[in-house]
Design a protein around this motif. Structure first.
Motif, short mmCIF file in Angstrom:
data_model
loop_
_atom_site.label_atom_id
_atom_site.label_comp_id
_atom_site.label_asym_id
_atom_site.label_seq_id
_atom_site.Cartn_x
_atom_site.Cartn_y
_atom_site.Cartn_z
N GLU A 70 1.33 -5.44 -4.70
CA GLU A 70 0.11 -5.27 -5.49
C GLU A 70 -1.10 -5.93 -4.81
OE1 GLU A 70 0.36 -6.44 -9.54
OE2 GLU A 70 2.02 -5.08 -10.03
N LEU A 71 -0.85 -7.11 -4.23
CA LEU A 71 -1.96 -7.84 -3.60
C LEU A 71 -2.11 -7.47 -2.12
CD1 LEU A 71 -1.50 -11.39 -5.20
CD2 LEU A 71 -2.91 -9.48 -5.98
N ASP A 72 -1.27 -6.55 -1.66
CA ASP A 72 -1.31 -6.04 -0.27
C ASP A 72 -1.32 -7.19 0.74
OD1 ASP A 72 -1.33 -4.20 1.75
OD2 ASP A 72 -3.50 -3.92 1.73
N GLY A 73 -0.28 -8.03 0.67
CA GLY A 73 -0.26 -9.18 1.57
C GLY A 73 1.11 -9.55 2.05
N GLY A 126 -6.39 -13.47 -7.92
CA GLY A 126 -6.70 -12.07 -7.68
C GLY A 126 -6.36 -11.60 -6.28
N ASP A 127 -5.99 -12.53 -5.42
CA ASP A 127 -5.57 -12.18 -4.07
C ASP A 127 -4.54 -13.18 -3.57
OD1 ASP A 127 -6.95 -14.52 -3.08
OD2 ASP A 127 -8.81 -13.39 -3.14
N MET A 128 -3.98 -12.90 -2.42
CA MET A 128 -2.90 -13.74 -1.89
C MET A 128 -3.38 -15.15 -1.57
SD MET A 128 0.06 -12.24 -1.87
CE MET A 128 1.03 -13.08 -0.59
N ASN A 129 -4.63 -15.28 -1.12
CA ASN A 129 -5.13 -16.61 -0.76
C ASN A 129 -5.17 -17.55 -1.96
OD1 ASN A 129 -5.53 -15.96 1.97
ND2 ASN A 129 -7.57 -15.12 1.56
N SER A 473 2.58 -2.76 2.27
CA SER A 473 2.52 -2.29 0.89
C SER A 473 3.86 -1.79 0.38
CB SER A 473 1.46 -1.17 0.78
OG SER A 473 1.78 -0.10 1.65
#
Length: 574
Positions: A70-73, A126-129, A473
């Protein structure tokens, strides 16, 4: 020099110390009554904190494929696990040392609050970081939860009786290791993976309440003194540990092993480690006192813990992901498939803990456990993409038996080798090296796994076909929706990327077994030594029982482990 009481008599006080007997209702109940209500409540409270920490070492394993999809990471996948372990590793010795000086309770509350803060960050990421930041903050608290729970048990339970308690705590780890993937899978398929983090808030509140109302431990004698904390040592240890983990994480994947970045990190780790040793020699309150390594049992168990940590986390960290991708199991089912391993770990941990408490013998068990772990890893390395799932479960159960026979006993050996005033420090130092192994295991296996997977996918899909979705992904649902031919190639890539790595970890289990052969089986202590302040006697908190002691003489025996007498210094914490 400590005194050995005759059967049926009251222990004689040592010279220069006051032997005391706590009132039955206090947590410092003598070993003769371990079922005292205070100890039972204390133990329940500590199990809650242990549950909170151990759940979060495994709860993301089932949810991880969906999260990174989902977070493309996927390139950051290993850091979701590694960040937590790295942060907890760095803080373990700090929590251990500071709690030996200032007491366990304030440090435990701090750890719980940090853990809850990290959970909130992870839940809203909201993101991988930002997710990795949340996991890092969780780890800053998680290191304290794991260490302080073990150290607090040593504060009130003598080593001879501690085996059964440590066995139960090992069982809590096993239960949470099963519940973690199950919860992770259930949340992922139900309300969403963010609830993996939100669930920690009520658990954290429960752990905090248990700490406030149930955790009544002795205050430390030096708590009122001005203590010069080893801040430089803390910083150097953090730098060396982080550099080492970055080498394991980035080497061979993001950067070539011979690149300037990796060589620079290796040099930084070495320089920081050497500087750390020099600083520890001069520090008033070193984070990891170098004299610990003068004890043979500490040194060999630390070597074994390091090797076991690498093998354990390297082996099981990515198994739920593998089971989802290769067998087509859902996130929940992948969690259920880990039950054989954790169930065998649970049963073995409790049984071996009872054996140690009953017999007082403990040397052979972790040696045998390490060898069984090696056998389990070797069996797991034979798995193919078409291997029957029940057979994989059997191999995992073998690994669980090996881990259950060794992990908690290593901690007991360390705690039995040092006086109570150093138990937190020694426990934390031993766990630090185990966690270094866990961090390296997760980082190196994750790095090599992802690198091999990316390479294999590129080979099998030379045009980077969109049908494969790209490794960044890929999710279990996407893999199962692919055409049969494409799906078979992806599954084959996952198998070839991960399974051979298990065989490379077998020598680590053998190293652990060889090291443990050199353990000196010291008799387990049968009572707990506390430093009791003189004012505690004036406050009527303790009962002096040395009236009968003089009649018993001054018979000395080496059979008494560290911590037989109770000497002046600290009062019970309220």
């Amino acid at each position: 020099m400590t005194t050995t009481p005759r059967a049926g008599s009251t222990p004689a006080p040592t010279r220069g110390a006051t032997t005391v007997a706590p009132e039955p209702s206090t947590p410092d109940a003598p070993a003769a009554s371990p079922k005292d209500r205070g100890i039972v409540l204390l133990f329940l409270g500590l199990m809650v904190t242990m549950l909170l920490a151990s759940l979060n070492q495994t709860v993301l394993s089932s949810a991880l494929p969906t999260i990174v999809g989902e977070l493309d990471g996927v390139e950051h996948m290993s850091w979701v696990i590694t960040a937590f372990i790295l942060a907890s590793t760095i803080t373990m010795p700090i929590y251990g040392k500071v709690s030996d000086v200032l007491g366990r309770k304030p440090l435990l509350l701090t750890a719980i609050l940090l853990f809850m803060a990290g959970s909130v960050i992870g839940a809203v990421a909201g993101d991988m970081n930002l997710l990795i930041v949340g996991r890092t903050v969780q780890g800053l608290g998680g290191g304290g939860l794991m260490i302080l729970s073990q150290a607090a048990i040593a504060d009130v339970i003598p080593a001879r009786e501690r085996g059964r308690y440590m066995g139960i705590m090992g069982a809590v780890f096993a239960v949470s290791s099963v519940a973690g993937p199950l919860l992770g899978g259930w949340f992922t398929e139900g309300p969403g993976w963010r609830w993996v983090f939100w669930i920690n808030i009520p658990l954290g509140v429960l752990a905090a309440l248990a700490t406030v109302f149930l955790l009544h431990l002795p205050k430390k004698a030096r708590s009122a003194e001005r203590v010069r904390h080893d801040y430089l040592g803390m910083a150097l240890m953090a730098v060396a540990t982080t550099a080492l983990v970055l080498v394991g994480t980035w080497g061979g994947s993001q950067y070539a092993w011979g690149s300037a970045t990796i060589l620079g990190l290796i040099a930084l780790a070495v320089v920081a480690a050497v500087a750390f040793v020099l600083v520890e020699k001069r520090a008033d309150e070193p984070i990891i006192p170098l004299h610990l390594f003068a004890d043979r049992n500490f040194t060999v168990t630390t070597i074994a813990a390091l090797a076991t940590g690498i093998a354990m986390f390297g082996a099981i960290g990515y198994m739920p992901t593998y089971l989802q991708m290769v067998t087509g199991a859902s996130a929940t089912v992948a969690g259920l498939l880990m039950i054989p391993m954790m169930g065998s770990l649970l049963v073995t941990s409790v049984v071996t803990g009872q054996m140690v408490s009953r017999t007082g013998r403990y040397k052979v068990l972790p040696i045998v456990g390490s060898l069984i772990l090696g056998v389990g890893l070797a069996l797991l390395s034979t798995v193919e993409a078409d291997t029957a799932t029940p057979m994989i479960c059997v191999f995992l159960a073998v690994i669980g038996i090996g881990l259950g026979s060794s992990m908690q006993i290593l901690t007991l050996i360390v705690q039995n080798s040092f006086p109570l005033r150093e138990v937190g420090t020694a426990t934390a130092a031993n766990n630090y090296f185990r966690q270094v192994g866990a961090t390296l295991g997760s980082a190196v296996v994750g790095s090599v796994f992802i690198s091999r997977l990316t390479s294999l996918i590129a080979e099998k899909f030379p045009q980077g076909t969109g049908s494969a979705g790209g490794t960044g992904s890929l999710t279990p649902d996407l893999v199962q929706s692919l055409p049969d031919g494409v799906r078979a190639l992806v599954i084959e890539s996952y198998n070839e990327a991960l399974v051979p790595l298990f065989l490379y970890m077998v020598p680590l289990a053998v190293i652990a077994a060889i090291a443990l052969c050199f353990v000196h089986e010291k008799p387990l202590a049968t009572s707990v030594e506390h430093e009791i302040a003189a004012e505690s006697l004036a406050e009527g908190q303790l009962l002096v029982t040395d009236a009968e002691a003089e009649a018993d003489g001054d018979e000395v025996s080496d059979a008494v482990g560290p911590g037989e007498s109770v000497s002046a210094g600290a009062r019970p914490e309220r």
